[in-house]
Scaffold this active site. Structure first.
Site, PDB file in Angstrom:
ATOM      1  N   SER A  16       0.869  -1.179   0.000  1.00  0.00           N
ATOM      2  CA  SER A  16       0.000   0.000   0.000  1.00  0.00           C
ATOM      3  C   SER A  16       0.902   1.225   0.000  1.00  0.00           C
ATOM      4  O   SER A  16       2.042   1.158   0.452  1.00  0.00           O
ATOM      5  CB  SER A  16      -0.943  -0.013   1.209  1.00  0.00           C
ATOM      6  OG  SER A  16      -0.224  -0.194   2.409  1.00  0.00           O
ATOM      7  N   THR A  49      -2.987  11.341   3.568  1.00  0.00           N
ATOM      8  CA  THR A  49      -2.945  11.860   4.938  1.00  0.00           C
ATOM      9  C   THR A  49      -3.832  13.086   5.085  1.00  0.00           C
ATOM     10  O   THR A  49      -4.216  13.735   4.112  1.00  0.00           O
ATOM     11  CB  THR A  49      -1.519  12.254   5.352  1.00  0.00           C
ATOM     12  OG1 THR A  49      -1.073  13.298   4.490  1.00  0.00           O
ATOM     13  CG2 THR A  49      -0.584  11.071   5.272  1.00  0.00           C
ATOM     14  N   HIS A  78      -7.052   9.276   5.417  1.00  0.00           N
ATOM     15  CA  HIS A  78      -6.732   9.265   6.847  1.00  0.00           C
ATOM     16  C   HIS A  78      -7.766  10.164   7.515  1.00  0.00           C
ATOM     17  O   HIS A  78      -8.177  11.183   6.956  1.00  0.00           O
ATOM     18  CB  HIS A  78      -5.341   9.837   7.104  1.00  0.00           C
ATOM     19  CG  HIS A  78      -4.227   8.958   6.614  1.00  0.00           C
ATOM     20  ND1 HIS A  78      -3.030   8.849   7.257  1.00  0.00           N
ATOM     21  CD2 HIS A  78      -4.156   8.142   5.526  1.00  0.00           C
ATOM     22  CE1 HIS A  78      -2.249   8.003   6.604  1.00  0.00           C
ATOM     23  NE2 HIS A  78      -2.911   7.568   5.533  1.00  0.00           N
ATOM     24  N   ARG A 108      -5.826   9.307  16.005  1.00  0.00           N
ATOM     25  CA  ARG A 108      -6.192  10.390  16.921  1.00  0.00           C
ATOM     26  C   ARG A 108      -5.769  11.732  16.337  1.00  0.00           C
ATOM     27  O   ARG A 108      -6.504  12.702  16.385  1.00  0.00           O
ATOM     28  CB  ARG A 108      -5.498  10.196  18.272  1.00  0.00           C
ATOM     29  CG  ARG A 108      -5.954  11.227  19.292  1.00  0.00           C
ATOM     30  CD  ARG A 108      -5.066  11.242  20.515  1.00  0.00           C
ATOM     31  NE  ARG A 108      -3.733  11.738  20.203  1.00  0.00           N
ATOM     32  CZ  ARG A 108      -2.764  11.870  21.079  1.00  0.00           C
ATOM     33  NH1 ARG A 108      -2.951  11.503  22.340  1.00  0.00           N
ATOM     34  NH2 ARG A 108      -1.581  12.323  20.721  1.00  0.00           N
ATOM     35  N   GLY A 109      -4.561  11.783  15.794  1.00  0.00           N
ATOM     36  CA  GLY A 109      -4.005  13.057  15.351  1.00  0.00           C
ATOM     37  C   GLY A 109      -3.235  13.694  16.483  1.00  0.00           C
ATOM     38  O   GLY A 109      -3.418  13.331  17.648  1.00  0.00           O
ATOM     39  N   ASP A 110      -2.353  14.600  16.135  1.00  0.00           N
ATOM     40  CA  ASP A 110      -1.556  15.285  17.156  1.00  0.00           C
ATOM     41  C   ASP A 110      -2.292  16.493  17.671  1.00  0.00           C
ATOM     42  O   ASP A 110      -2.969  17.191  16.917  1.00  0.00           O
ATOM     43  CB  ASP A 110      -0.195  15.678  16.589  1.00  0.00           C
ATOM     44  CG  ASP A 110       0.727  14.469  16.540  1.00  0.00           C
ATOM     45  OD1 ASP A 110       0.765  13.733  17.548  1.00  0.00           O
ATOM     46  OD2 ASP A 110       1.366  14.266  15.501  1.00  0.00           O
ATOM     47  N   ALA A 122      -7.796   7.107  19.547  1.00  0.00           N
ATOM     48  CA  ALA A 122      -8.109   6.494  18.251  1.00  0.00           C
ATOM     49  C   ALA A 122      -9.075   5.318  18.384  1.00  0.00           C
ATOM     50  O   ALA A 122      -9.886   5.072  17.481  1.00  0.00           O
ATOM     51  CB  ALA A 122      -6.819   6.060  17.553  1.00  0.00           C
ATOM     52  N   TYR A 142       3.256   1.609  16.994  1.00  0.00           N
ATOM     53  CA  TYR A 142       4.544   2.246  17.231  1.00  0.00           C
ATOM     54  C   TYR A 142       5.557   1.261  17.803  1.00  0.00           C
ATOM     55  O   TYR A 142       5.636   1.081  19.019  1.00  0.00           O
ATOM     56  CB  TYR A 142       4.344   3.437  18.186  1.00  0.00           C
ATOM     57  CG  TYR A 142       3.356   4.436  17.631  1.00  0.00           C
ATOM     58  CD1 TYR A 142       3.775   5.478  16.812  1.00  0.00           C
ATOM     59  CD2 TYR A 142       1.986   4.287  17.866  1.00  0.00           C
ATOM     60  CE1 TYR A 142       2.865   6.363  16.251  1.00  0.00           C
ATOM     61  CE2 TYR A 142       1.057   5.168  17.311  1.00  0.00           C
ATOM     62  CZ  TYR A 142       1.511   6.200  16.506  1.00  0.00           C
ATOM     63  OH  TYR A 142       0.614   7.074  15.940  1.00  0.00           O
ATOM     64  N   ASN A 158      -2.989  -0.158  24.293  1.00  0.00           N
ATOM     65  CA  ASN A 158      -3.767   0.768  23.463  1.00  0.00           C
ATOM     66  C   ASN A 158      -3.990   0.209  22.058  1.00  0.00           C
ATOM     67  O   ASN A 158      -5.096   0.295  21.507  1.00  0.00           O
ATOM     68  CB  ASN A 158      -3.061   2.126  23.399  1.00  0.00           C
ATOM     69  CG  ASN A 158      -3.800   3.100  22.516  1.00  0.00           C
ATOM     70  OD1 ASN A 158      -5.005   3.282  22.666  1.00  0.00           O
ATOM     71  ND2 ASN A 158      -3.109   3.696  21.561  1.00  0.00           N
ATOM     72  N   LYS A 162      -7.561  -0.797  20.052  1.00  0.00           N
ATOM     73  CA  LYS A 162      -7.974  -0.365  18.711  1.00  0.00           C
ATOM     74  C   LYS A 162      -8.386  -1.564  17.856  1.00  0.00           C
ATOM     75  O   LYS A 162      -9.346  -1.505  17.095  1.00  0.00           O
ATOM     76  CB  LYS A 162      -6.839   0.427  18.028  1.00  0.00           C
ATOM     77  CG  LYS A 162      -6.520   1.734  18.754  1.00  0.00           C
ATOM     78  CD  LYS A 162      -5.662   2.676  17.929  1.00  0.00           C
ATOM     79  CE  LYS A 162      -4.185   2.418  18.055  1.00  0.00           C
ATOM     80  NZ  LYS A 162      -3.381   3.540  17.477  1.00  0.00           N
ATOM     81  N   PHE A 213      12.003  14.307  11.458  1.00  0.00           N
ATOM     82  CA  PHE A 213      10.790  13.496  11.693  1.00  0.00           C
ATOM     83  C   PHE A 213      11.029  12.492  12.824  1.00  0.00           C
ATOM     84  O   PHE A 213      10.187  12.290  13.689  1.00  0.00           O
ATOM     85  CB  PHE A 213      10.427  12.666  10.451  1.00  0.00           C
ATOM     86  CG  PHE A 213       9.772  13.423   9.335  1.00  0.00           C
ATOM     87  CD1 PHE A 213       9.175  14.659   9.527  1.00  0.00           C
ATOM     88  CD2 PHE A 213       9.728  12.862   8.047  1.00  0.00           C
ATOM     89  CE1 PHE A 213       8.565  15.334   8.473  1.00  0.00           C
ATOM     90  CE2 PHE A 213       9.128  13.525   6.996  1.00  0.00           C
ATOM     91  CZ  PHE A 213       8.543  14.768   7.209  1.00  0.00           C
ATOM     92  N   HIS A 263       3.673  -1.184   3.815  1.00  0.00           N
ATOM     93  CA  HIS A 263       3.084   0.133   3.556  1.00  0.00           C
ATOM     94  C   HIS A 263       4.244   1.105   3.302  1.00  0.00           C
ATOM     95  O   HIS A 263       5.215   1.115   4.048  1.00  0.00           O
ATOM     96  CB  HIS A 263       2.280   0.577   4.785  1.00  0.00           C
ATOM     97  CG  HIS A 263       1.571   1.885   4.629  1.00  0.00           C
ATOM     98  ND1 HIS A 263       0.390   2.016   3.919  1.00  0.00           N
ATOM     99  CD2 HIS A 263       1.862   3.135   5.093  1.00  0.00           C
ATOM    100  CE1 HIS A 263      -0.019   3.277   3.969  1.00  0.00           C
ATOM    101  NE2 HIS A 263       0.846   3.975   4.669  1.00  0.00           N
TER     102      HIS A 263
END
Ligand code: FAD
Length: 285
Positions: A16, A49, A78, A108-110, A122, A142, A158, A162, A213, A263
């Site tokens: 992907s 995104t 996203h 969730r997003g920052d 999320a 992560y 977590n 999800k 990053f 991905h």
């Protein structure tokens, strides 16, 4: 030799590709050239995104719509929950479903700096999407632990939440330490997480930006990687070859470890991703 042979025999690799919405006409052209170049590789989906708190969800939508209209690709937006109410998200989810969008990357997003501690996560978004329709839902994972997590175990729990809420797969943050991914995958299995933990591969062309990053996202840059890019600050052509080589080495190890789904964080560029896919035996339809 035997590794190359076994790679050549791989047949069920799924890929992907992730893109981001362009902000200038030049970047738009780059994006569309990349989409066209990668389309024949028949990815499972391509995702676009959305910048949480950027207020420009429209830019994500218009790329998604054009992909739907002009290509054969499955387009997955996203979607972040930090900057929308549950009611807004339900409306949006219904709208997506009704316009043929059945795949979503749920995040969730920052939070903007200085925000109060969040109360929605999320897993709440996954549950909400599930309540609207039978979406195919990807969530984030992560291997080197999310920066806000209390600890690695809490972060793993977590992820389990999800998946239990109905997510179909997890896509990892990018990483360079393959061992950390493999250990994480083992811990997921031990925790009863039974979906694919799809490695997120970031082909590196701009090492300086990658370091930035990585710093923001708690991703380790191993010494060997620093060494690979040492002295190439003003040599983008060589950086590109080195970046392709680094990623190809990584995916070979991952493929040998049984990883079948990959991905790619394309950063809207096709060249390296195409080469890496080729190595994995992913060829035009
Ligand atoms: P969550 O799964 O909600 O986790 C966030 C943090 O909260 C974790 O540290 C978790 O351990 C912790 N947590 C969860 N529940 C609780 C609780 N009850 N109490 C206390 N802590 C808790 N960002 C964007 O803005 N737009 C994008 O398009 C985008 N795409 C991404 C794609 C991928 C594949 C990945 C890996 C990340 C992406 N991100 C994107 C970044 C992401 O939004 C951030 O990493 C964000 O900070 C966390 O999102 P999440 O979905 O992982 O959150």
């Amino acid at each position: 030799h035997s590794l190359n042979q076994s790679l050549a025999e791989l047949s069920d690799i799924n890929v992907s590709f992730e893109f981001f919405p362009p902000s200038t006409p030049e970047m738009e052209e780059l994006l569309w050239n990349s989409i066209r170049r990668l389309e024949p590789l028949n990815p499972k989906f391509v995702s676009v995104t959305y910048g949480a708190n950027s207020g420009v969800r429209d830019r994500t939508h218009s790329v998604i719509e054009r992909i739907q209209k002009e290509t054969e690709l499955v387009a997955a937006p996203h979607l972040t929950l930090v900057d929308a109410s549950d009611e807004e998200l339900v409306e949006l989810a219904k709208h997506y479903w009704n316009s043929g969008i059945k795949d979503i990357v749920a995040l969730r997003g920052d939070l903007p700096d200085g925000s109060p501690k969040p109360t929605r996560f999320a897993n709440d978004l996954v549950r909400l999407l599930r309540s609207v329709a039978d979406f195919d839902i990807s969530v984030a994972a992560y291997p080197e632990v999310h920066p806000d997590a209390k600890n690695a175990q809490a972060d793993l729990i977590n992820l389990k939440k999800k998946i239990d809420a109905g997510a179909n797969r997890a896509i990892t943050q990018f990483f360079f330490d393959v061992e950390s991914y493999l250990r994480f995958r083992d811990r997921c299995v031990a925790a009863g997480i039974d979906v694919e933990i799809v490695p997120g591969i970031l082909p590196v062309t701009n090492f300086k930006q990658t370091k930035r990053f990585a710093d923001m996202t708690n991703v380790a840059i191993p010494n060997w990687l620093h060494k690979q890019f040492e002295g190439l600050e003003d040599d983008p052509a060589t950086r590109k070859l080195v970046g392709a080589n680094v990623a190809i080495d990584m995916v070979k190890v991952l493929a040998r470890e049984g990883v079948k789904d990959f991905h790619f964080y394309t950063l809207n560029r096709a060249e390296l991703t195409y080469a890496i896919c080729h190595t994995l035996g992913v060829r035009p339809k």
